[in-house]
Design a protein around this motif. Sequence first.
Motif, PDB file in Angstrom:
ATOM      1  N   LYS A 105    -107.012   7.326 122.697  1.00 27.73           N
ATOM      2  CA  LYS A 105    -108.301   6.644 122.577  1.00 27.73           C
ATOM      3  C   LYS A 105    -108.533   6.148 121.158  1.00 27.73           C
ATOM      4  O   LYS A 105    -109.064   5.062 120.951  1.00 27.73           O
ATOM      5  CB  LYS A 105    -109.449   7.586 122.958  1.00 27.73           C
ATOM      6  N   PHE A 106    -108.186   6.957 120.180  1.00 30.49           N
ATOM      7  CA  PHE A 106    -108.493   6.634 118.791  1.00 30.49           C
ATOM      8  C   PHE A 106    -107.334   5.953 118.056  1.00 30.49           C
ATOM      9  O   PHE A 106    -107.438   5.662 116.881  1.00 30.49           O
ATOM     10  CB  PHE A 106    -108.921   7.900 118.044  1.00 30.49           C
ATOM     11  N   ASP A 107    -106.223   5.682 118.745  1.00 27.62           N
ATOM     12  CA  ASP A 107    -105.099   4.997 118.125  1.00 27.62           C
ATOM     13  C   ASP A 107    -105.351   3.492 118.225  1.00 27.62           C
ATOM     14  O   ASP A 107    -105.384   2.918 119.308  1.00 27.62           O
ATOM     15  CB  ASP A 107    -103.793   5.372 118.833  1.00 27.62           C
ATOM     16  N   ARG A 108    -105.533   2.828 117.086  1.00 28.74           N
ATOM     17  CA  ARG A 108    -105.879   1.413 117.083  1.00 28.74           C
ATOM     18  C   ARG A 108    -104.727   0.524 117.570  1.00 28.74           C
ATOM     19  O   ARG A 108    -104.965  -0.590 117.990  1.00 28.74           O
ATOM     20  CB  ARG A 108    -106.320   0.988 115.684  1.00 28.74           C
ATOM     21  N   SER A 109    -103.526   0.984 117.516  1.00 25.66           N
ATOM     22  CA  SER A 109    -102.399   0.167 117.965  1.00 25.66           C
ATOM     23  C   SER A 109    -102.396   0.018 119.492  1.00 25.66           C
ATOM     24  O   SER A 109    -101.757  -0.893 120.024  1.00 25.66           O
ATOM     25  CB  SER A 109    -101.081   0.762 117.491  1.00 25.66           C
ATOM     26  N   THR A 110    -103.088   0.897 120.219  1.00 26.24           N
ATOM     27  CA  THR A 110    -103.129   0.792 121.674  1.00 26.24           C
ATOM     28  C   THR A 110    -104.303  -0.034 122.176  1.00 26.24           C
ATOM     29  O   THR A 110    -104.421  -0.261 123.369  1.00 26.24           O
ATOM     30  CB  THR A 110    -103.221   2.212 122.299  1.00 26.24           C
ATOM     31  N   TYR A 111    -105.165  -0.514 121.253  1.00 26.66           N
ATOM     32  CA  TYR A 111    -106.328  -1.316 121.669  1.00 26.66           C
ATOM     33  C   TYR A 111    -105.881  -2.682 122.153  1.00 26.66           C
ATOM     34  O   TYR A 111    -104.922  -3.266 121.650  1.00 26.66           O
ATOM     35  CB  TYR A 111    -107.304  -1.498 120.511  1.00 26.66           C
ATOM     36  N   GLU A 112    -106.579  -3.205 123.122  1.00 26.47           N
ATOM     37  CA  GLU A 112    -106.312  -4.545 123.629  1.00 26.47           C
ATOM     38  C   GLU A 112    -106.946  -5.560 122.694  1.00 26.47           C
ATOM     39  O   GLU A 112    -108.073  -5.365 122.219  1.00 26.47           O
ATOM     40  CB  GLU A 112    -106.900  -4.676 125.028  1.00 26.47           C
ATOM     41  N   ILE A 114    -108.959  -8.685 121.679  1.00 28.46           N
ATOM     42  CA  ILE A 114    -110.038  -9.442 122.337  1.00 28.46           C
ATOM     43  C   ILE A 114    -109.988 -10.878 121.909  1.00 28.46           C
ATOM     44  O   ILE A 114    -109.838 -11.230 120.788  1.00 28.46           O
ATOM     45  CB  ILE A 114    -111.404  -8.833 121.994  1.00 28.46           C
TER      46      ILE A 114
END
Length: 114
Positions: A105-112, A114
């Motif tokens: 959840k808190f790993d920014r590399s896994t964010y989609e 936008i």
Amino acid sequence: MTNPFYPKEPRRDEPRPDSPGRSAPPPPKRPTNADRVWPWALGGIVIGVLVVVSVVVVATVNDGDESLGLVTTTSRAVLSPAQSERSRQAVDAERARIDAINAAKFDRSTYEVI
């Protein structure tokens, strides 16, 4: 014969309503502070009782035996060393799974993007 549309003539032995011998009824009493306070006091007491009853009901419904201090040594399960080890491993596995979810959840590399 008398006329029904005119008032009846008072008899001589009856006192007249406007005569000084007859007293008028006393004026109504003004309410005192005690008359104004008791409804508020009664309402406050009723509300207080309702609050206490609701707190007691909520506390008894939501709590189990553990929170009331009713747990005795006979109500606890006695596990063998093998069972306790498996239980410990299951707890550790669950903690590791939750930590992995939180890390994702808190790993920014896994964010989609936008």
